[in-house]
Design an enzyme around this catalytic site. Structure first.
Site, mmCIF file in Angstrom:
data_model
loop_
_atom_site.group_PDB
_atom_site.id
_atom_site.type_symbol
_atom_site.label_atom_id
_atom_site.label_comp_id
_atom_site.label_asym_id
_atom_site.label_seq_id
_atom_site.Cartn_x
_atom_site.Cartn_y
_atom_site.Cartn_z
ATOM 1 N N HIS A 65 -14.562 -10.748 16.200
ATOM 2 C CA HIS A 65 -15.604 -10.106 15.375
ATOM 3 C C HIS A 65 -16.195 -8.874 16.058
ATOM 4 C CE1 HIS A 65 -15.664 -13.434 12.442
ATOM 5 N NE2 HIS A 65 -15.519 -14.221 13.494
ATOM 6 N N ASN A 138 -17.358 -16.933 7.333
ATOM 7 C CA ASN A 138 -16.329 -15.936 7.040
ATOM 8 C C ASN A 138 -16.243 -15.705 5.537
ATOM 9 O OD1 ASN A 138 -15.454 -15.584 9.759
ATOM 10 N ND2 ASN A 138 -14.138 -17.387 9.616
ATOM 11 N N TYR A 348 -20.296 -20.207 21.466
ATOM 12 C CA TYR A 348 -20.991 -18.986 21.053
ATOM 13 C C TYR A 348 -22.097 -18.618 22.037
ATOM 14 C CZ TYR A 348 -18.672 -18.033 16.631
ATOM 15 O OH TYR A 348 -17.746 -17.674 15.686
#
Length: 492
Positions: A65, A138, A348
């Site tokens: 991303h 997404n 993350y």
């Protein structure tokens, strides 16, 4: 610099140029030298500071991303779901919550054309009164693999060849031939939806199953869906080539210009709800991220609307330093046992600490808007001014206490410690159903993508045969069409 807010302010700006330390700079053009043609002197502090700062302007790009654009706005509840969740930001129709949203491509690098075929990221950060909720999704509702142990290999297969730095499909088709569950995602990846016209005209999905918990502690599994009010629009391959050749930032420009013109993008939020007792009633595992939930059995329920009505003020501060984390949830929401989601909770936060620094949550774009307090202290680039003497808890000198307990799922889970594949794989049914739902011309475009990439000279006969088998198990006619154009006979 406004020291009370740690941000530039015109009220605190000097009328003349200064160093970082505030010293006046009377020449920003000529270096200090010995005579007009002599060597440059190291004592030109402003020169050294200017170059050193420039050398460090960029931070590591996101491993996925990397290419993206952000915008701000609000989420407004339009339908009452308080019987399903005690989340404060969903408490009643009319409640608004500030948000920031980031759209992105998944595989390609920062600065790459936004017209390339790829899954698009659709991430929303809700700044609620109970903390941040990050819905990191997404524009397709499924993912290539169901277990995070394969995730690093998945991304490496999708990214450029480490020797040539060229994205090559023989790598992709080789790796995913070992993951038959990936076929469903390819039914989206090779479809029109992975060439969206722009960010405003694409759907979004939370991808994973989460849980909603109400005040009584009753939990339901939930999936999130974003539907654009302006409809879904996609490009053809030819259009994508033309658009990308004209402007590699076409989607970012479209988003920015639309908001600046007052044409605010809007999405409706829908949810699917499943009773936690019903997970074994399907011919697939509902917590398998490679599967969608049937909408005829679990219909979409309207919840609210997302409106993006403000452009970001600074691309680096509010896009590059913007950090999402599926681990950020609020009371009334919880994770499911989805294996990929469980590991994203760690991954993350870990990548943000590497990319931005251990104090990335202090950055204004990432910090919660509500009151917050803990004893996470110091570390590199900490800029929070704290004057308390007690840096531990519990303490009789600090009135801070534990928060009131909020309901979380109370199911008892038992089992052996083991590394295993889920029981109900059912890898091909949904891919076939999706293919059969298309018009013939759309089916042909899908078949053509398979033929194009399976024709790569480095794709072996074995790899081609495996994919023909997978496609045939999903839909016999699809497998036959691909095989006939490759002059191969389907094995199924």
């Amino acid at each position: 610099m406004d020291l009370s807010k740690f941000r530039p302010s015109s009220a605190y700006d000097s009328p003349f140029l200064t160093t970082n330390a505030g010293g006046p700079v009377y020449n920003n053009v000529s270096s200090l030298t010995v005579g007009p043609r002599g060597p440059v002197l190291l004592e030109d502090y402003h020169l050294i500071e200017k170059l050193a700062t420039f050398d460090r302007e960029r931070i590591p790009e996101r491993v996925v991303h990397a290419r993206g654009a952000s915008a701000k706005g609000f989420f407004e509840v339009t339908h009452d779901i308080s019987h399903l969740t005690c989340a404060d930001f969903l408490r009643a129709p009319g409640v608004q919550t500030p948000v920031i949203c980031r759209f992105s491509t998944v595989v390609h690098e920062r600065g790459s054309p936004e017209s390339l075929r790829d899954i698009r990221g659709f991430a929303v950060k809700f700044y609620t009164r109970e903390g941040n909720f990050d819905l990191v999704g997404n524009n397709v509702p499924v993912f290539f693999n169901r277990d995070a142990k394969s995730f690093p290999d998945t991304i490496r297969a999708l990214k450029p060849n480490p020797k040539s730095h060229i994205q090559e499909y023989w790598k992709i088709l080789d790796f995913f031939s070992f993951l038959p569950e990936s076929l469903h995602t390819f039914a989206w990846f090779f479809d029109d939806v992975c060439l969206p016209t722009d960010y405003r005209h694409m759907e979004g999905y939370g991808v994973h199953a989460y849980q909603l918990i109400n005040k009584a502690g009753k939990a339901h599994y939930v999936k999130f869906h974003w539907k654009p009010t302006c409809g879904v629009k996609c490009m053809s391959e030819e259009e994508a080539i033309r658009v990308g050749g004209t402007n590699h930032s076409h989607a970012t420009k479209d988003l920015y210009d639309s908001i600046a013109a007052g044409n605010y993008p809007e999405w409706k939020l829908f949810i699917q709800i499943m009773d936690t007792e019903d997970v074994d009633k399907f011919d697939f595992d509902p917590l398998d991220v490679t599967k969608t939930w049937p909408e005829d059995i679990l219909p979409l329920m309207p919840v609210g609307r997302l409106v993006l009505n403000r452009n970001i003020d600074n691309f680096f501060a509010e896009n590059e330093q913007l950090a999402f984390n599926p681990g950020h949830i609020v009371p009334g929401l919880y994770y499911s046992e989805d294996k990929l989601l469980q590991t994203r909770i760690f991954a993350y936060a870990d990548t943000q600490r590497h990319r931005i620094g251990p104090n990335y949550m202090q950055l204004p774009v990432n910090a919660p808007k509500c009151a917050h307090h803990n004893n996470h202290r110091d570390g590199a680039m900490n800029f929070m001014h704290r004057d308390e003497e007690v840096d531990y808890l519990p303490s009789r000198f600090d009135p801070c206490r534990h928060a009131e307990q909020y309901p979380i799922p109370s199911r008892v889970l038992t089992g052996r410690r083991e590394m295993c594949v889920i029981e109900k794989e059912n890898n091909f049914k949904q891919a076939g159903e999706r293919y059969r739902s298309w018009e013939p011309d759309r089916q042909d475009r899908y078949v053509s993508k398979w033929v194009e990439h399976l024709s790569d000279p480095r794709v072996t006969y074995e790899i081609r045969s495996i994919w023909i088998s997978y496609l045939s198990q999903a839909d016999k006619s699809c497998g036959q069409k691909v095989a006939s154009r490759l002059t191969l006979k389907p094995t199924m």
